[in-house]
Design a protein around this motif. Structure first.
Motif, PDB file in Angstrom:
ATOM      1  N   THR A   1       0.867  -1.173   0.000  1.00  0.00           N
ATOM      2  CA  THR A   1       0.000   0.000   0.000  1.00  0.00           C
ATOM      3  C   THR A   1       0.902   1.220   0.000  1.00  0.00           C
ATOM      4  O   THR A   1       1.692   1.411   0.924  1.00  0.00           O
ATOM      5  CB  THR A   1      -0.904   0.000   1.243  1.00  0.00           C
ATOM      6  OG1 THR A   1      -1.619  -1.238   1.277  1.00  0.00           O
ATOM      7  CG2 THR A   1      -1.891   1.147   1.199  1.00  0.00           C
ATOM      8  N   SER A   2       0.809   2.039  -1.053  1.00  0.00           N
ATOM      9  CA  SER A   2       1.757   3.145  -1.146  1.00  0.00           C
ATOM     10  C   SER A   2       1.363   4.287  -0.210  1.00  0.00           C
ATOM     11  O   SER A   2       0.250   4.343   0.306  1.00  0.00           O
ATOM     12  CB  SER A   2       1.889   3.618  -2.593  1.00  0.00           C
ATOM     13  OG  SER A   2       0.631   3.912  -3.116  1.00  0.00           O
ATOM     14  N   LEU A   3       2.312   5.186   0.023  1.00  0.00           N
ATOM     15  CA  LEU A   3       2.178   6.232   1.043  1.00  0.00           C
ATOM     16  C   LEU A   3       0.907   7.069   0.824  1.00  0.00           C
ATOM     17  O   LEU A   3       0.721   7.667  -0.248  1.00  0.00           O
ATOM     18  CB  LEU A   3       3.422   7.138   0.986  1.00  0.00           C
ATOM     19  CG  LEU A   3       3.680   8.032   2.186  1.00  0.00           C
ATOM     20  CD1 LEU A   3       4.029   7.207   3.412  1.00  0.00           C
ATOM     21  CD2 LEU A   3       4.808   9.027   1.877  1.00  0.00           C
ATOM     22  N   HIS A   4       0.061   7.104   1.832  1.00  0.00           N
ATOM     23  CA  HIS A   4      -1.161   7.908   1.782  1.00  0.00           C
ATOM     24  C   HIS A   4      -1.614   8.156   3.209  1.00  0.00           C
ATOM     25  O   HIS A   4      -1.017   7.654   4.161  1.00  0.00           O
ATOM     26  CB  HIS A   4      -2.255   7.153   1.005  1.00  0.00           C
ATOM     27  CG  HIS A   4      -2.834   6.008   1.769  1.00  0.00           C
ATOM     28  ND1 HIS A   4      -2.129   4.849   2.031  1.00  0.00           N
ATOM     29  CD2 HIS A   4      -4.022   5.845   2.409  1.00  0.00           C
ATOM     30  CE1 HIS A   4      -2.854   4.022   2.750  1.00  0.00           C
ATOM     31  NE2 HIS A   4      -4.018   4.611   3.010  1.00  0.00           N
ATOM     32  N   LYS A   5      -2.688   8.921   3.355  1.00  0.00           N
ATOM     33  CA  LYS A   5      -3.254   9.175   4.690  1.00  0.00           C
ATOM     34  C   LYS A   5      -4.759   8.986   4.644  1.00  0.00           C
ATOM     35  O   LYS A   5      -5.376   9.029   3.565  1.00  0.00           O
ATOM     36  CB  LYS A   5      -2.917  10.589   5.154  1.00  0.00           C
ATOM     37  CG  LYS A   5      -3.541  11.703   4.298  1.00  0.00           C
ATOM     38  CD  LYS A   5      -3.130  13.060   4.796  1.00  0.00           C
ATOM     39  CE  LYS A   5      -3.414  14.165   3.804  1.00  0.00           C
ATOM     40  NZ  LYS A   5      -4.810  14.330   3.389  1.00  0.00           N
TER      41      LYS A   5
END
Lengths: 334, 334
Positions: free
Chosen positions: B175-179
């Motif tokens: 899961t790539s960098l996110h918020k």
């Protein structure tokens, strides 16, 4: 950049009602922690009605208890302790009050008689407001009249009060707009306090300026209080904008402020969150004096709150220091 | 201005240790509220060791319980759901996965066999990760294996979970960098998850860019997944900086980031606070699959937190849009 700052203040207002919430009773520790997390003030009307202080602290009781104990009193010509004073040459300074020690009974008599002489020339304004945990020190004999601590705050914050202060004065003292690095539980004992509150996010509205520091000192010949500048001291950041004179000394953002106003009456309790700007004026009670007690708890500097507020100040200040660049011409060659 | 942003990140780090705190046991509701107030993550090792899910959810149990129930599965060529994909022309797009429904048993068998085929060409990566409260919907028969809610979080936040999600896949999904706009309680059931965490204040480090949106779609002839851009969709903000490749696609602030790293093992619980950036990779357990459950609670948009984070983004973006002004010559005439 101006838009970012305006947008910050507007976004805050879209998400937060500009009123001080009134609770029916003191919150639980968890309930209080939610207000601390949101950095949101509230009032509990008559929360302290059973306190000995609220039931018994009249002039006679206070005088009999404190007698001639020496207490520290600050003295100013116009009730302006820690306030901006315009100098003879038109410049401004942040001026601290003259400090003296007086026997309590005489101090209280002075306060009571001077509040009735409001406006009369020649009468200096006295205020006991040392904010150094005085209720557990010089006013120790009165400490039994209030709770040792505020349980919901002590439990929520995981530590007892850092300072418990007694405030005693007349209706001529005004505390000018400033902020404290504390979570503050403020309880009115006698008379009324009129709070004007601004959230930390309104820092860009308050026109903070660095001013030289001074102190009121009695003139050796006349005894009148005169400002003596302290050339050694670092200049101090002071809010110049006054929410009660909203059109004067403004910044480009002052018009966006939505000051909250709340009056504390006898027995009322206010949670004044850390870093909120507050201006406080007061009205005397039946016996001609105003008395309040407050509990200061250490604020949490970790997390994002302190750093974020610091950032807002930084952006505002770096914006002020920018030269006004000319508009670039975009003639196709640039 | 650059200094203000760098100063924000540095101040945050001076006041906050760059480690994920490990608690001996689940916090009380009040204890949890303090972490929420600080927006600070923590891990409780083995907090869920008594959960039925942790004790019993092996491949056989899951297959017998779910049988041939149709579940939504996302499919990507390289485990890159909701991730940046470089197009043939070198441009970038934010690409969502292909979505399909499969009978649970076959899906789980695919996952288990494909995790062992890691690196083999032609094998698409499947992941059940719908994040739409699936554990109370399509996986309802498994819901009894986990607590209905996380009591300390429900009591602290004054509301039950908004969504409870099951995650099931193999070790190729990242899961790539996110918020997310949620307070998140994340519990590992099988295998391991490797989290890289960045606090919201590090938004200036992550190189957020607006990218066109696309989706993987199977080619009608070959069946291979191909990116189909959605020309109608609004561009979406995406983090381009990858904390695991810190020297690539940087901003002037990326070097200031201090990513926190924590691995969740079976039964471990992580509090992942709202708006924290996270990148997640995973390792399979004994039976060749990874399974986790998370509880999403609504975050509080009031107070200063949301507005402050919005302000940081605003300042960063307005900074990017500024023309590079020439230095003004100060030759005494300006």
């Amino acid at each position: 950049m101006e838009d970012s700052i305006a947008n910050l203040i507007d976004t805050y207002h879209e998400l937060n009602a500009a009123v001080v919430e009134e609770l029916d009773e003191e919150p639980s520790p968890l309930g209080f922690m939610r207000y601390v997390a949101r950095n949101q003030p509230f009032v509990v009307r008559r929360a302290a009605k059973h306190w000995t202080a609220v039931r018994k602290w009249n002039a006679d009781y206070l005088s009999r208890t404190m007698e001639d104990e020496a207490v520290k009193v600050v003295v100013t010509p116009r009730g302006n302790a820690d306030a901006v004073v315009e100098q003879g040459d038109g410049s401004q300074a942040f001026v601290e009050p003259h400090e003296t020690f007086e026997p309590f009974k005489r101090f209280l008599e002075d306060v009571r008689s001077s509040s009735q002489m409001f406006g009369k020339a020649g009468s200096n304004v006295k205020y006991a407001q040392t904010q150094n945990d005085n209720l557990r020190n010089e006013y120790e004999t009165l400490y039994a009249g209030v709770p040792k601590d505020i349980p919901f705050a002590r439990i929520a914050l995981g530590a007892g009060a850092d300072a418990i202060n007694l405030w005693l004065g007349d209706d001529r003292s005004v505390t000018s707009l400033h902020k404290d690095n504390y979570e503050n539980i403020y309880v009115q004992i006698r008379g009324q306090k009129h709070f004007v509150l601004l959230p930390p996010v309104e820092m860009p509205c308050i026109n903070e300026q660095l001013l030289p520091k001074g102190r009121y000192v009695p003139c050796e010949t006349t005894g009148d209080l005169e400002v003596q500048l302290d050339d050694e001291a670092e200049p101090v950041p002071v809010a110049l904008w006054d929410p009660d004179m909203p059109d004067k000394l403004t910044t480009p953002y002052s018009y966006l402020a939505k000051p909250l106003r709340v009056t504390l009456r006898e027995g009322d309790m206010l949670y004044l969150p850390s870093l909120w700007y507050h201006k406080v004026s007061q009205s005397v009670g039946d016996e001609g004096f105003v008395c309040a007690v407050n509990y200061w708890y250490d604020m949490d500097f970790s997390g994002h709150f302190w750093a974020s507020n610091n950032f807002v100040r930084d952006v505002v200040n770096s914006e002020k220091m920018k030269p006004a660049y000319p508009e670039l011409e975009t003639d196709g060659q640039t």
